[in-house]
Design a protein around this motif. Sequence first.
Motif, short mmCIF file in Angstrom:
data_model
loop_
_atom_site.label_atom_id
_atom_site.label_comp_id
_atom_site.label_asym_id
_atom_site.label_seq_id
_atom_site.Cartn_x
_atom_site.Cartn_y
_atom_site.Cartn_z
N LYS A 108 14.15 -27.83 38.87
CA LYS A 108 15.24 -28.23 38.00
C LYS A 108 15.43 -27.22 36.87
N GLU B 226 16.66 -27.09 33.16
CA GLU B 226 16.90 -28.03 32.07
C GLU B 226 18.26 -27.84 31.42
N SER B 227 18.78 -28.90 30.89
CA SER B 227 19.93 -28.78 29.99
C SER B 227 19.41 -28.40 28.61
N GLU C 74 24.62 -26.83 29.82
CA GLU C 74 25.20 -28.11 29.42
C GLU C 74 24.63 -29.30 30.18
N GLU C 75 24.19 -29.08 31.41
CA GLU C 75 23.64 -30.20 32.17
C GLU C 75 22.50 -29.75 33.06
N GLU C 76 21.66 -30.68 33.42
CA GLU C 76 20.53 -30.39 34.30
C GLU C 76 21.03 -30.03 35.70
N THR C 77 20.33 -29.06 36.33
CA THR C 77 20.69 -28.63 37.68
C THR C 77 19.47 -28.74 38.58
#
Length: 711
Positions: free
Chosen positions: A677, A679-680, A704-707
């Motif tokens: 993952k 992190e955001s 901006e958002e978790e991937t």
Amino acid sequence: MPSDSHWRESPAHAMDIDAIVTELTLEEKIAMMSGSGFYRIHTESKKWGAKPYPAGAANERLGIEGFKFSDGPRGVIVGHSTCFPCSMARGATFDRDLEWRVGEVMAIEARAQGVNLLGQVCVNLLRHPAWGRAQETYGEDSYHLGEMGAALSSGTQHHNVISTVKHFALNSLENTRFELDVRVSERTLREVYLPHFRKIIEAGCLSVMSAYNKINGTYCGQNAYLLTDILRREWGFEGFVHSDWVLGVYSPHGAEAGLDIENPEPAWYGEKLLKAVREGAIDEAVVNQAVRRMLQTLKVIEETADPRESYPASLVACDVHTGLACEVAEKSAVLLKNTGTLPLDRTTIQNLGVFGRLANFENTGDRGSSRVSPPYIVTPLEGLTACLGSEQVTFAGDESAPQVAGLASRSFDAAIVVVGYTAAEEGEFIPQDINLGQDDIPESLAAILDGARGRNDSPAIGGDRTSLSLPADQIDLICNIARENPQTIVVIVAGSAVMVEEWIDDVPAALQTFYAGMEGGAALARLLFGDVSPSGRLPFSVVRDATDYPLFDGTAITLDYGYWHGYALLQRQDREPRFPFGYGLTYSTFAYSDLRSQRVLDGGLEAFVTVVNTGNRRAIDTPQLYIGWPGKAAERPRLSLRGFDRVELGPGESRQVRFRVEPRDLAWYDPEASTWKIESGSHKIVIARSANDPENLCVEVEFEEETCLGR
């Protein structure tokens, strides 16, 4: 010397692999799953690697020669090959292109001597500098290991020599390596100890050597989770896995786990594997799959066009290759301290004193399985004498009489003190009942062995270090000479970190050259007199207190490998190292400016920085990119290396450097979700000269958002 034509004419590429597997009997297929002839060759030569070892995949009836193996971290161990600086020294270059060229030369010399399988890519992470075989790897950082190992592997396979990455995995303690059970969490395994192996596999490395030790209770050579689930199913590895040599296999069921070849001879495969298949304990499909992997690998190297028309024996240790060895030695030396003493001036140094028994000792590293026998070795004393002339260079004493040497140093314009280790103090541990050819020890090493570790009655050598400092008599030598000669320069020969607290404040200059290979003495002279500027950077951290390193127990049978080590551990504990990871001085100065960074479409990022030479000498700078993580989803290091480059600039010159960070190099492993993952949050992008550079540049990039990246 044998040629390489025999395996280039193998029928593996001319016949369908399925047809070959069908043609082979069960006995023949199982025979292909083991090396053969090792003990005969070794008995005849009485030296490890005197000839290429048959390492599996051979079938005489069908004319398949199979694999011919040589070790190779410092060079091809067969014959009298070019001896490069040890891997740790080459790690200090932080130079992927240079390491690719080293791999290319190793492959050329392998081909010229009948070798098609080279065990040269050792990337076991340096968890602690006491590890005896630290010299065989590149350093303490996983990202750095992967970059350097991928370059060496790719350079080797460019000439159709199969590259082996080893030892898979968590093999970083020497003396108990046959018994050690390493306990490790899933996240630590994935983030710290495996990423460099994955990077090398994804760069195209065709073979893997398993490690001796256990991981979480299971030997690596029969660890299905490691060899099948991770290596093949997750990483997509299509090559073959072979065991480490002697005691690397403990059951015929290693074949089911994904170990294709047992080396050097069939102890558990052979008759025991044949019996297990015939009795239905192991499916014959396991054997067929192993043979297909071998044949497919042979097919790849046989069908790929060679970049050269031929590989004659005259290429072995030719001038071009030994010249590269000298270049690597020049670029790997790390200037630790310099208060204006270096570079020395030939016009003012009329009388140079050289001290220390290692000054005229042929010291290219340990004498185990990675030992190379070059046609010559230039010692520090020989290199300095060739540079200045015998009338201006004097060997004036060693640690046997430090006070006398100190008084003698008064009469010299400068004093070079060569200190450090030999095969007696560190290296592959060779017990007295195993003969790798160490019985041909020269008198100079025999004398050192007599005084080392109380081993007067035993020819056993090497192993894990018992101290992180220099021997007491060498410290005494340095202090006596530094007290009498204000131009004292210390040269450290060692495979990894050496603590220097007892003497570093008393000398004006110090340089670590590692085990600098066959041309090390020539390179040293050019470095000290400013023909080239030192440009190496430490691939490990040098601490002030040995307790700042993780726990190391050279007698342990079970050890827990935690998440923290190296510069990440030091930063977490707010401990200031004596010399940080990535540190190294040059004969010039550099400045950074105009740092900017941005996300790219695939989810990674890129950064740009301008480097300018602000000094008055041409030199090489090594800007490093570190990332500071949000650390909200899970605790992560304060900084992690994720990029490096080398920039050679003249006085006043500048250049923009671009860094590219791949998405996976931004991710952490979530063991609960079994996925990587990103992190955001805000990620710090830091450009620095070391992991502890107070003058670093920093910008922030927002995620901006978790991937989720998957496995």
